[in-house]
Write a protein that holds these residues in place. Sequence first.
Motif, PDB file in Angstrom:
ATOM      1  N   PRO A 190     -10.732 -14.638   3.763  1.00  0.00           N
ATOM      2  CA  PRO A 190      -9.345 -14.130   4.791  1.00  0.00           C
ATOM      3  C   PRO A 190      -8.058 -14.036   4.010  1.00  0.00           C
ATOM      4  O   PRO A 190      -7.592 -15.047   3.530  1.00  0.00           O
ATOM      5  N   GLY A 191      -7.576 -12.695   4.020  1.00  0.00           N
ATOM      6  CA  GLY A 191      -6.265 -12.668   3.309  1.00  0.00           C
ATOM      7  C   GLY A 191      -5.987 -11.267   3.297  1.00  0.00           C
ATOM      8  O   GLY A 191      -6.469 -10.390   3.997  1.00  0.00           O
ATOM      9  N   ILE A 192      -4.878 -10.974   2.486  1.00  0.00           N
ATOM     10  CA  ILE A 192      -4.389  -9.734   2.227  1.00  0.00           C
ATOM     11  C   ILE A 192      -4.311  -9.544   0.884  1.00  0.00           C
ATOM     12  O   ILE A 192      -3.722 -10.343  -0.023  1.00  0.00           O
ATOM     13  N   TYR A 193      -5.041  -8.465   0.200  1.00  0.00           N
ATOM     14  CA  TYR A 193      -5.126  -8.207  -1.072  1.00  0.00           C
ATOM     15  C   TYR A 193      -4.687  -6.666  -1.488  1.00  0.00           C
ATOM     16  O   TYR A 193      -5.043  -5.738  -0.869  1.00  0.00           O
ATOM     17  N   GLU A 194      -4.198  -6.531  -2.777  1.00  0.00           N
ATOM     18  CA  GLU A 194      -3.959  -5.222  -3.102  1.00  0.00           C
ATOM     19  C   GLU A 194      -4.962  -4.589  -3.590  1.00  0.00           C
ATOM     20  O   GLU A 194      -5.893  -5.213  -4.326  1.00  0.00           O
ATOM     21  N   VAL A 195      -5.324  -3.367  -3.415  1.00  0.00           N
ATOM     22  CA  VAL A 195      -6.524  -2.575  -3.800  1.00  0.00           C
ATOM     23  C   VAL A 195      -6.157  -1.292  -4.410  1.00  0.00           C
ATOM     24  O   VAL A 195      -5.078  -0.825  -4.467  1.00  0.00           O
ATOM     25  N   GLY A 196      -7.122  -0.698  -5.090  1.00  0.00           N
ATOM     26  CA  GLY A 196      -6.772   0.630  -5.435  1.00  0.00           C
ATOM     27  C   GLY A 196      -7.389   1.781  -4.774  1.00  0.00           C
ATOM     28  O   GLY A 196      -6.699   2.913  -4.868  1.00  0.00           O
ATOM     29  N   GLY A 197      -8.167   1.554  -3.739  1.00  0.00           N
ATOM     30  CA  GLY A 197      -8.650   2.724  -2.696  1.00  0.00           C
ATOM     31  C   GLY A 197      -9.207   2.123  -1.511  1.00  0.00           C
ATOM     32  O   GLY A 197      -9.512   0.778  -1.353  1.00  0.00           O
ATOM     33  N   LEU A 198      -8.981   2.735  -0.574  1.00  0.00           N
ATOM     34  CA  LEU A 198      -9.318   2.221   0.869  1.00  0.00           C
ATOM     35  C   LEU A 198      -9.464   3.632   1.618  1.00  0.00           C
ATOM     36  O   LEU A 198      -9.408   4.903   1.203  1.00  0.00           O
ATOM     37  N   GLY A 199     -10.035   3.365   2.837  1.00  0.00           N
ATOM     38  CA  GLY A 199     -10.393   4.280   3.791  1.00  0.00           C
ATOM     39  C   GLY A 199     -10.772   3.914   5.041  1.00  0.00           C
ATOM     40  O   GLY A 199     -11.153   2.804   5.255  1.00  0.00           O
ATOM     41  N   ALA A 200     -11.084   4.867   6.119  1.00  0.00           N
ATOM     42  CA  ALA A 200     -11.755   4.913   7.365  1.00  0.00           C
ATOM     43  C   ALA A 200     -11.123   3.754   8.289  1.00  0.00           C
ATOM     44  O   ALA A 200     -11.772   3.974   9.700  1.00  0.00           O
ATOM     45  N   CYS A 201     -10.340   2.839   7.924  1.00  0.00           N
ATOM     46  CA  CYS A 201      -9.796   2.035   9.003  1.00  0.00           C
ATOM     47  C   CYS A 201      -8.483   1.650   8.551  1.00  0.00           C
ATOM     48  O   CYS A 201      -8.078   0.615   8.513  1.00  0.00           O
ATOM     49  N   THR A 202      -7.259   2.687   8.592  1.00  0.00           N
ATOM     50  CA  THR A 202      -6.159   2.414   7.784  1.00  0.00           C
ATOM     51  C   THR A 202      -5.089   2.823   8.585  1.00  0.00           C
ATOM     52  O   THR A 202      -4.801   3.733   9.375  1.00  0.00           O
ATOM     53  N   LEU A 203      -4.017   1.829   8.588  1.00  0.00           N
ATOM     54  CA  LEU A 203      -2.737   1.966   9.006  1.00  0.00           C
ATOM     55  C   LEU A 203      -1.595   2.325   8.256  1.00  0.00           C
ATOM     56  O   LEU A 203      -1.598   1.794   7.066  1.00  0.00           O
ATOM     57  N   ILE A 204      -1.125   3.779   8.621  1.00  0.00           N
ATOM     58  CA  ILE A 204      -0.218   4.403   7.619  1.00  0.00           C
ATOM     59  C   ILE A 204       1.468   4.131   8.301  1.00  0.00           C
ATOM     60  O   ILE A 204       1.429   4.957   9.282  1.00  0.00           O
ATOM     61  N   LYS A 205       2.269   3.556   7.588  1.00  0.00           N
ATOM     62  CA  LYS A 205       3.644   3.369   8.510  1.00  0.00           C
ATOM     63  C   LYS A 205       4.358   4.859   8.144  1.00  0.00           C
ATOM     64  O   LYS A 205       3.999   5.552   7.139  1.00  0.00           O
ATOM     65  N   ARG A 206       5.436   4.874   8.957  1.00  0.00           N
ATOM     66  CA  ARG A 206       6.138   6.021   8.701  1.00  0.00           C
ATOM     67  C   ARG A 206       6.805   6.224   7.333  1.00  0.00           C
ATOM     68  O   ARG A 206       6.779   7.598   6.785  1.00  0.00           O
ATOM     69  N   LYS A 207       7.106   5.165   6.837  1.00  0.00           N
ATOM     70  CA  LYS A 207       7.751   5.567   5.311  1.00  0.00           C
ATOM     71  C   LYS A 207       6.682   6.265   4.349  1.00  0.00           C
ATOM     72  O   LYS A 207       7.018   7.105   3.765  1.00  0.00           O
ATOM     73  N   ALA A 208       5.316   5.737   4.569  1.00  0.00           N
ATOM     74  CA  ALA A 208       4.388   6.507   3.830  1.00  0.00           C
ATOM     75  C   ALA A 208       4.212   7.941   4.323  1.00  0.00           C
ATOM     76  O   ALA A 208       4.046   8.807   3.397  1.00  0.00           O
ATOM     77  N   LEU A 209       4.137   8.303   5.667  1.00  0.00           N
ATOM     78  CA  LEU A 209       3.794   9.311   6.090  1.00  0.00           C
ATOM     79  C   LEU A 209       5.225  10.588   5.792  1.00  0.00           C
ATOM     80  O   LEU A 209       4.767  11.547   5.293  1.00  0.00           O
ATOM     81  N   GLU A 210       6.385   9.933   5.606  1.00  0.00           N
ATOM     82  CA  GLU A 210       7.387  10.684   5.425  1.00  0.00           C
ATOM     83  C   GLU A 210       7.321  10.960   3.704  1.00  0.00           C
ATOM     84  O   GLU A 210       7.875  12.063   3.298  1.00  0.00           O
ATOM     85  N   ALA A 211       6.694  10.071   3.221  1.00  0.00           N
ATOM     86  CA  ALA A 211       6.786  10.310   1.528  1.00  0.00           C
ATOM     87  C   ALA A 211       5.787  11.510   1.098  1.00  0.00           C
ATOM     88  O   ALA A 211       5.973  11.744   0.079  1.00  0.00           O
TER      89      ALA A 211
END
Length: 312
Positions: A190-211
């Motif tokens: 259990p933890g939070i890790y940086e990855v290179g790729g992801l998908g299918a169950c993803t939260l995208i914050k407004r900063k990323a949407l606006e980028a």
Amino acid sequence: MEQQRVLIASPIRQRPDILEAWLESLSRLHQQSYTASFAFFDDNDDEHSRQLLLKFQREHPAVRIYRSEQQKVAYECDETTHFWNEHLVWRVAAMKDFCIQAALADQVDALFLIDSDLVLHPDTVDRLLATEKDIIANIFWTIWEPGTVEMPQVWVQDVYSLIPKGRNEKLTEEETNRRLFQVLAQLRQPGIYEVGGLGACTLIKRKALEAGVSFAEIPNVSFWGEDRHFCVRAAALGLKLYVDTRKPAFHLYRPSDLNNLAAYLRSCDINPDSSPLDSKHKVQVSSTIKENGRPATLGTSSSKPSESRQWP
């Protein structure tokens, strides 16, 4: 603290039994730190599946349902795998980008894109929001081919490599396996890790949407699948990708996976014999999508008013 606003969205072509489990999962979301609205792309062939979406819409006032005007492409699933082709991939990519534009038009705090064959722990979205990451996925595990081991829907680099490797680095078979097993073992913690790729169950914050994140094809990238193009573009925009492994979702990849759904629900302290679909959930009505905030070619809608660690 003011509630955040989250648009939960999905392109949907799904069997009724799996779709019903998915919709029940959405109804169970706790919504402690946010208010949800929903945007569904109904691309179903089965009328029962369409009726299930309409039933969900009647019981949840902040639901919009869209239908694509593009000609449908065959999509088959069986007990072995799912069968994708190039046209279908970019059709789904267009639907996901439509959802991005909807989120921007609604000025929500985050977009949660989820495939319609995933069952979530009820605190999933609250937990992802609390990480304060611009792009973060909730992990799930899948046996992609019968007789193989479960694998995650996130990866380290390239198309689907789970082996950290330098560009000119040469690895022995032993070292390759050591790195692979180390990554897989870490993702089970259990933890939070940086990855290179992801998908299918993803939260995208407004900063990323606006980028400017997008699932659209990058013409000079030959990687298969719209999620790869999303991740490459996000990295080029300077956005980091993360995965939360604390409470995995359950993937109904095959109809037979429904046999294990009750056990998963009990692990989430949910009574598998109870269904939330008949209850009325009060959710705030999202603002309507502005005409210039969505691509007209994708069809019509029906709506009711109503602490991070790196790879080892």
